[in-house]
Design a protein around this motif. Sequence first.
Motif, mmCIF file in Angstrom:
data_model
loop_
_atom_site.group_PDB
_atom_site.id
_atom_site.type_symbol
_atom_site.label_atom_id
_atom_site.label_comp_id
_atom_site.label_asym_id
_atom_site.label_seq_id
_atom_site.Cartn_x
_atom_site.Cartn_y
_atom_site.Cartn_z
ATOM 1 N N VAL A 3 0.676 -1.178 0.053
ATOM 2 C CA VAL A 3 0.084 0.214 -0.164
ATOM 3 C C VAL A 3 0.986 1.268 -0.082
ATOM 4 O O VAL A 3 0.654 2.239 -0.791
ATOM 5 C CB VAL A 3 -0.897 -0.046 1.224
ATOM 6 N N TYR A 4 1.872 1.322 0.573
ATOM 7 C CA TYR A 4 2.759 2.416 0.598
ATOM 8 C C TYR A 4 3.560 2.611 -0.394
ATOM 9 O O TYR A 4 3.449 3.763 -1.304
ATOM 10 C CB TYR A 4 3.899 2.080 1.617
ATOM 11 N N PRO A 11 0.487 8.174 -7.792
ATOM 12 C CA PRO A 11 0.466 9.486 -8.247
ATOM 13 C C PRO A 11 1.933 9.897 -9.311
ATOM 14 O O PRO A 11 1.800 10.676 -10.224
ATOM 15 C CB PRO A 11 0.865 10.318 -6.970
ATOM 16 N N ILE A 12 3.045 9.036 -9.327
ATOM 17 C CA ILE A 12 4.077 9.510 -10.042
ATOM 18 C C ILE A 12 3.575 8.993 -11.507
ATOM 19 O O ILE A 12 4.034 9.651 -12.593
ATOM 20 C CB ILE A 12 5.104 8.568 -9.516
ATOM 21 N N THR A 13 2.737 7.841 -11.636
ATOM 22 C CA THR A 13 2.335 7.550 -12.768
ATOM 23 C C THR A 13 1.303 8.559 -13.342
ATOM 24 O O THR A 13 1.347 8.731 -14.522
ATOM 25 C CB THR A 13 1.792 6.135 -12.859
ATOM 26 N N LEU A 14 0.297 8.962 -12.707
ATOM 27 C CA LEU A 14 -0.654 9.605 -13.262
ATOM 28 C C LEU A 14 -0.536 11.114 -13.307
ATOM 29 O O LEU A 14 -0.926 11.905 -14.237
ATOM 30 C CB LEU A 14 -1.872 9.333 -12.407
#
Length: 84
Positions: A3-4, A11-14
């Motif tokens: 989960v972490y 977020p880094i991907t999107l």
Amino acid sequence: MAVYQFSWAIPITLAPAVLTALLSLSPVSMWLLLAGGVACSALTMLRLEPRLPARAVHARTPEDPEETDDRRAAAAETQKAGVD
């Protein structure tokens, strides 16, 4: 741990795609989204703070002065051993 890791990976991907799409609409929309995210995070932290353990919120201060001396002595020994 998964989960972490997902909390960083998603977020880094999107982020590049979402922010680029908003930037193409108008530069203001991208900054409004980012400002809203910061404000939401700040409010969440303020509401979460009373539920967190004291050691997670405040800097750790040793209750026993001898504990500090023991740590300093251990650090000095470690440093000395690394030099020799």
